[in-house]
Design an enzyme around this catalytic site. Structure first.
Site, PDB file in Angstrom:
ATOM      1  N   ASP A  19     -14.317-108.179  33.905  1.00 18.17           N
ATOM      2  CA  ASP A  19     -14.789-109.490  33.471  1.00 18.17           C
ATOM      3  C   ASP A  19     -14.337-109.706  32.007  1.00 18.17           C
ATOM      4  OD1 ASP A  19     -16.625-111.813  33.403  1.00 18.17           O
ATOM      5  OD2 ASP A  19     -17.810-110.523  32.087  1.00 18.17           O
ATOM      6  N   ASP A  21     -15.716-112.591  29.260  1.00 13.96           N
ATOM      7  CA  ASP A  21     -16.755-112.912  28.256  1.00 13.96           C
ATOM      8  C   ASP A  21     -17.960-111.990  28.396  1.00 13.96           C
ATOM      9  OD1 ASP A  21     -16.019-115.709  26.913  1.00 13.96           O
ATOM     10  OD2 ASP A  21     -15.386-115.756  28.999  1.00 13.96           O
TER      11      ASP A  21
HETATM   12  O1  LIG Z   1     -16.735-114.479  33.960  1.00 14.86           O
HETATM   13  P1  LIG Z   1     -16.610-114.456  32.475  1.00 14.86           P
HETATM   14  O2  LIG Z   1     -15.255-114.067  31.995  1.00 14.86           O
HETATM   15  O3  LIG Z   1     -17.706-113.652  31.818  1.00 14.86           O
HETATM   16  O4  LIG Z   1     -16.852-115.968  32.043  1.00 14.86           O
HETATM   17  C1  LIG Z   1     -18.151-116.526  32.161  1.00 14.86           C
HETATM   18  C2  LIG Z   1     -18.218-117.786  31.343  1.00 14.86           C
HETATM   19  O5  LIG Z   1     -17.787-117.417  30.024  1.00 14.86           O
HETATM   20  C3  LIG Z   1     -17.708-118.449  29.049  1.00 14.86           C
HETATM   21  O6  LIG Z   1     -19.027-118.787  28.667  1.00 14.86           O
HETATM   22  C4  LIG Z   1     -19.760-117.693  28.113  1.00 14.86           C
HETATM   23  O7  LIG Z   1     -19.066-117.193  26.961  1.00 14.86           O
HETATM   24  C5  LIG Z   1     -19.006-118.107  25.827  1.00 14.86           C
HETATM   25  C6  LIG Z   1     -18.190-117.423  24.746  1.00 14.86           C
HETATM   26  O8  LIG Z   1     -18.740-116.170  24.419  1.00 14.86           O
HETATM   27  C7  LIG Z   1     -20.445-118.420  25.371  1.00 14.86           C
HETATM   28  O9  LIG Z   1     -20.408-119.332  24.268  1.00 14.86           O
HETATM   29  C8  LIG Z   1     -21.239-119.022  26.543  1.00 14.86           C
HETATM   30  O10 LIG Z   1     -22.608-119.216  26.159  1.00 14.86           O
HETATM   31  C9  LIG Z   1     -21.185-118.091  27.755  1.00 14.86           C
HETATM   32  O11 LIG Z   1     -21.819-118.692  28.888  1.00 14.86           O
HETATM   33  C10 LIG Z   1     -16.906-119.611  29.574  1.00 14.86           C
HETATM   34  O12 LIG Z   1     -17.019-120.688  28.682  1.00 14.86           O
HETATM   35  C11 LIG Z   1     -17.304-120.046  30.970  1.00 14.86           C
HETATM   36  O13 LIG Z   1     -16.361-120.989  31.467  1.00 14.86           O
HETATM   37  C12 LIG Z   1     -17.283-118.841  31.906  1.00 14.86           C
HETATM   38  O14 LIG Z   1     -17.718-119.239  33.206  1.00 14.86           O
END
Ligand SMILES: O=P(O)(O)OC[C@H]1O[C@H](O[C@H]2O[C@H](CO)[C@@H](O)[C@H](O)[C@H]2O)[C@H](O)[C@@H](O)[C@@H]1O
Length: 254
Positions: A19, A21
């Site tokens: 993964d 983020d």
């Molecule tokens: O599946 P992932 O790679 O973990 O992505 C999940 C979501 O990540 C992002 O949002 C998340 O991270 C942001 C940056 O750290 C944070 O600001 C936010 O609060 C988190 O929810 C991304 O923007 C999404 O599109 C992804 O689905």
């Protein structure tokens, strides 16, 4: 013989699914403000070489979004929660998904009284983030619920960290990983999936059923079998595995 050598020599080896983020990079205030640790690109490239190419990013972002943060690597990836796939440079995207941009414009207009809310346009899906406007969480949730009700059963709602999003109903990280495990160079290997969020539980379930190794980053209930505390600890563990100092199954149980 060290742990990683032993792992490599017991069979065809691992396939590593990561993964992005909250796993490879620390959570940031907004989707655009993520900071990639300087050692991460080289580490991923070295791991991919060691694994015979069997390394893929499995993310809720689009593959273009991952390329923005990891330019020039062209990593294999499952983007949009498993819907978009790139293996060996070949991109596959399911046919017939509606372009939600007109609805996304309406959603932005509805949420405009709350400028701290971020509406993330994913074209075939949309996310509303309230990390910078926690006081508007209820409005964000209600707006996503209303749009999901309008869109009907072809879509579903997913919850993440300070985010609620609408994605096509067939999206799922488990499906993405299962699809890659049917393809070279992944087929026949033992999958390892590492993630931090609720949407990763679907991937943990799939990989547990395949007899693989699952690792949760951070606290919280999980189907993953092992746990690391932070993305920095994961980067350290990946270096350790690469250097032959650590086996995935040496990690702390979840
Ligand atoms: O599946 P992932 O790679 O973990 O992505 C999940 C979501 O990540 C992002 O949002 C998340 O991270 C942001 C940056 O750290 C944070 O600001 C936010 O609060 C988190 O929810 C991304 O923007 C999404 O599109 C992804 O689905």
């Amino acid at each position: 013989m060290d742990s990683a050598q032993a792992e490599g020599e017991r069979g065809p080896g691992f396939a590593l699914f990561l993964d992005f983020d909250g796993t490879l990079v620390e959570i940031a205030p907004t989707p655009d403000s993520v900071v990639v640790a300087p050692e991460l690109p080289l580490l991923l490239a070295a791991l991919r070489d060691r694994l015979g190419g069997a390394l893929a990013i499995v993310t809720g972002r689009s593959i273009a979004g991952i390329d923005h943060f990891l330019p020039g690597l062209g990593l294999d990836a499952c983007g949009m929660h498993g819907l978009e796939r790139r293996v060996g440079g070949q991109v596959a995207f399911p046919e017939g998904l509606a372009d939600l941009r007109p609805r996304i414009a309406e959603l932005r207009a509805r949420l405009s009284p709350h400028p701290g809310l971020i509406v993330e346009d994913k074209r075939i899906g949309v996310a509303v983030h309230w990390r910078m406007a926690p006081e508007a969480e209820a409005e964000a949730r209600a707006a996503i619920d209303a749009l999901a009700a309008e869109l009907g059963p072809a879509y579903k709602i997913q919850e993440g960290k300070a985010v609620r999003e609408i994605v096509p109903a067939q999206a799922g990280k488990g499906e993405g990983i299962r699809a890659l495990m049917q393809m070279a160079p992944y087929g026949g290997r033992r999958p390892v999936f590492i993630g931090d969020d609720r949407t990763d539980e679907h991937g943990f379930d799939a990989v547990n059923r395949m007899g693989g190794v699952t690792v949760k980053i951070g606290p919280g209930e999980t189907l993953a079998r092992y746990r690391l505390a932070t993305p920095a600890e994961l980067r350290e563990a990946m270096s350790g595995w690469l250097a032959g100092r650590l086996s995935w199954e040496d990690l702390q149980p979840a």
